[in-house]
Write an enzyme that holds these catalytic residues in place. Structure first.
Site, PDB file in Angstrom:
ATOM      1  N   HIS A   1      -7.487  -5.956  -0.656  1.00 30.03           N
ATOM      2  CA  HIS A   1      -6.256  -5.266  -0.246  1.00 30.03           C
ATOM      3  C   HIS A   1      -5.505  -6.155   0.752  1.00 30.03           C
ATOM      4  CE1 HIS A   1      -4.055  -1.495  -0.366  1.00 30.03           C
ATOM      5  NE2 HIS A   1      -4.015  -1.416   0.958  1.00 30.03           N
TER       6      HIS A   1
ATOM      7  N   SER B   1       0.819  -1.189   0.000  1.00 27.66           N
ATOM      8  CA  SER B   1       0.000   0.000   0.000  1.00 27.66           C
ATOM      9  C   SER B   1       0.860   1.248   0.000  1.00 27.66           C
ATOM     10  CB  SER B   1      -0.965  -0.042   1.192  1.00 27.66           C
ATOM     11  OG  SER B   1      -2.113   0.715   0.920  1.00 27.66           O
TER      12      SER B   1
ATOM     13  N   ASP C   1      -9.260  -5.378  -5.241  1.00 28.90           N
ATOM     14  CA  ASP C   1      -8.840  -4.347  -4.294  1.00 28.90           C
ATOM     15  C   ASP C   1      -9.664  -3.087  -4.556  1.00 28.90           C
ATOM     16  OD1 ASP C   1      -7.554  -2.499  -2.675  1.00 28.90           O
ATOM     17  OD2 ASP C   1      -5.540  -3.227  -3.163  1.00 28.90           O
TER      18      ASP C   1
END
Length: 672
Positions: free
Chosen positions: A352, A215, A321
């Site tokens: 995610h 991320s 995601d």
């Protein structure tokens, strides 16, 4: 934008790495480890008979050197009159230091080490009473330090023990991490304390650095690689952002009801929050909620600088995601392909989620070989393996030599009206001029509602469906949908989604775990100490039985019809043409299923609604989709005109999908 397989070639960097493997083995292998690491002259056995070289855990983790330094970034982000220093926590094998062997570095630069934690168990850094590092999040230190690597955990500016202000992927964020790479290569200064004057040099490292992270952390890896910094040999971005504009907006349509200033406040240390009000205001002023492209977004667009990337790239992303959407992956992959960057990709069915939590054993092994090759120089063949690993069903994976496959071709398909309003067909033949479909934006409904009502005439969407397929049809890459729409009001948002209509068992990405369930059992990945365990809770696929799967999405503000970076008020009753960019995916629609294109207004939970409630009329003769079909137009024609297998007939019942998409907060991090 279509994702391309170009760059299946490997640049001269691979040849250099392979050619230097023997020399690096001599320099880096611990004493007595020749048989394990491949150090020294090759044996008389042929290469085919010899196992590939592999770093082994011959160093002590418990006795490793653990230290902190503060690297001078050369910038004064908080405008206090002195350049900012970022805190860098290091763990490295003591034996290598004592023998003078230079070692490579695995680096994770993150804003989350103090505020929020890393990984599925939200681990944070820990320190002893003297402020020396004790616990490092994740398994990278436990697993790789015994194998002759250093692990370096960097606090981005404005977070934890670093100076400066959080910059949300901007200059300060990127240069603070780049400065650490420079320090590791002798080009920047570091000190033994936050305010001290005694310099600390990284004489213990070869300078070869690999950045990794999920991320925001992976986003920083993308951004640093795009600077072209020397010494950064590889990056492993997991669910990473490639352009921060696309994290907050989709072609002008806002994805969240807040901007980057909220996220900055969320991760900043308390002292940084107090001194960084001016930076906060610049984030507010530079990111207007109109969705217009500004200089702030240009600074945070790494795609435009992909030509600078010297490092190899191992990208990982969940195709479902809904936090960092796969548009980020698609446009980054395309740009890297154009630049001829060496690269590899894993695509999962998760949301995610880190690969450590959906394919743990294979992930650690692959990552090990990847770092051995690019950081230690071992000729282990990892760069010659298939480019892509793709999850087709929960825990069932396939590979592709290049991705997308070479047979992939952007194929135009067209919607046409059906027998009832809102229920049309999808094929290769253009609709007759003057054919239209009309829907009214209903912000209470989502893509799941639209797909569930695909065969019903409803006022909130227009759906277009193929006949049941006679053979599998694979879409691999990014799609676009061009619409000509006439609004009834001065503002309008559009959504376009691709749907696989048919029964399947998939990962339940709509659940809080986004496709995984965390178990109670633990497995260990390297040695542990009292303050740093290598043991993590196992996970399993959380699945859902569904009758439809939305596998690609795109959104836009119709007001950006003339310019993707600037929205304009619409004139009611006037037609506008706009191309929506759909997120990258790789999905096989099986024989017996149907492929659907749905066009609607606000996709509830995924974009914010416009200021009005428009009715939109689609000109079907001027509306089309370009799909990345493996086999191209011929594959589509064969699949939609042949005989359907009897056992694959579609169900008559109202289709069910996963749970409604969760409204994710604007936090590109773990388990958020």
């Amino acid at each position: 934008m279509e994702i391309r397989a170009r760059g299946a070639r490997w640049s001269c960097r691979t040849l250099v790495v392979a050619a230097s493997a023997a020399l690096l083995g001599v320099l880096l292998a611990p004493a007595g480890a020749q048989a394990q690491t491949g150090r020294g002259a090759p044996s008389a056995r042929s290469a085919a008979e010899s196992p590939p070289p592999r770093s082994e855990p011959v160093y002590s983790y418990e006795n490793a050197i653990r230290e902190s330094v503060w690297v001078d970034t050369g910038i004064d982000g908080d405008a206090n009159g002195s350049t900012d220093r970022v805190a860098v926590d290091v763990v490295r094998p003591r034996e290598a230091a004592l023998s003078g062997r230079k070692i490579p570095v695995i680096m994770d630069a993150s804003p989350y080490y103090a505020c929020c934690g890393r990984g599925n168990e939200s681990q944070k850094k820990t320190y002893d009473a003297n402020g020396d590092p004790v616990g490092f999040p994740l398994h990278y230190d436990n697993y790789f330090v015994p194998r002759g690597y250093a692990f370096v955990a960097v606090d981005l500016t404005g977070t934890n023990r670093s100076d400066g202000c959080v910059d949300i992927g901007g200059r300060s964020d990127i240069l603070s991490a780049k400065a650490v790479v420079d320090w590791l290569n002798g080009r920047a200064r570091a000190y033994g304390s936050r305010t001290g004057t005694d310099p600390v040099r990284a004489t213990w490292t070869s300078g070869a650095t690999g950045m990794i992270g999920k991320s925001w952390d992976g986003t920083i890896a993308n951004g640093v690689a795009a600077t072209g910094v020397k010494g950064l040999r590889t990056i492993v971005p997991i669910a990473a952002i490639s352009s921060w504009y696309d994290y907050y907006f989709a072609q002008g349509a806002p994805l969240y009801d807040s901007g980057p200033e909220w996220l900055s406040d969320y991760v900043e240390s308390p002292e940084a929050r107090a001194r960084c009000q001016a930076v906060q205001q610049r984030l507010i002023d530079g990111a207007p909620r109109t969705g217009d492209w500004t200089r702030l977004w240009s600074e945070r667009d790494y795609v435009r600088n992909a030509d600078n990337v010297r490092a190899s790239v191992f990208a990982v992303h969940g195709m479902q995601d809904l936090n960092v959407r796969t548009k980020h992956l698609g446009q980054w992959w395309d740009a890297l392909a154009d630049a001829g960057v060496e690269r590899k990709i894993w695509l999962s069915q998760t949301g995610h989620v880190d690969p450590f939590d959906f394919r743990r054993t294979e992930w650690v092994d692959t990552l090990h070989r990847w770092f051995d090759h690019y950081l230690l120089g071992y000729d282990n063949g990892v760069e010659r393996e298939p480019m892509a690993d793709i999850e087709r069903a929960p825990d069932r994976w396939t590979t592709d030599t290049v991705w997308p496959p070479r047979a992939t071709d952007a194929t135009t398909v067209r919607p046409a009206a059906g027998s009832v309003p809102g229920v049309g067909t999808l094929g290769r033949t253009p609709a007759r001029p003057g054919t239209t479909e009309t829907f009214t934006d209903d912000p209470r409904l989502s893509e799941s509602d639209w797909a569930a009502d695909i065969d019903r005439s409803t006022t909130a969407k227009s759906g277009f469906v193929t006949r049941p397929l006679s053979r599998d049809l694979r879409l691999s890459g990014s799609s676009t949908v061009t619409v000509t729409a006439t609004p009834s009001t001065s503002t309008a948002h559009l959504s376009a989604v691709l749907v696989d209509l048919g029964p399947d068992t998939i990962r339940d990405y709509g659940h809080a775990g986004e496709g995984i369930t965390t178990l109670t059992e633990r497995t260990c990945w390297g040695p542990s100490t009292t303050g740093d365990s290598s043991c993590y809770r196992e996970t399993a696929a959380r699945t859902a039985d569904v009758d439809h799967t939305v596998f690609s999405r795109g959104w836009a503000d119709l007001g950006t019809y003339a310019s993707a970076g600037h929205g304009r008020p619409l004139t009611p009753g006037k037609p506008y043409t706009l191309t929506l960019q759909l997120a990258a995916s790789d999905h096989v629609v099986p024989a017996g299923h149907r492929l659907a294109l749905i066009i609607g207004g606000t996709d509830q939970g995924l974009i914010d609604p416009p200021s009005t409630t428009p009715t939109l009329t689609l000109d079907l003769a001027r509306t089309s989709a370009k799909l990345p079909l493996v086999g191209g137009a011929e594959a589509f024609t064969r699949a939609t005109t042949g005989t359907v297998p009897p056992h694959s007939a579609p169900r008559e019942s109202r289709p069910n999908g996963v749970a409604e998409p969760r409204r994710t907060p604007p936090i590109p991090g773990d388990r958020t």
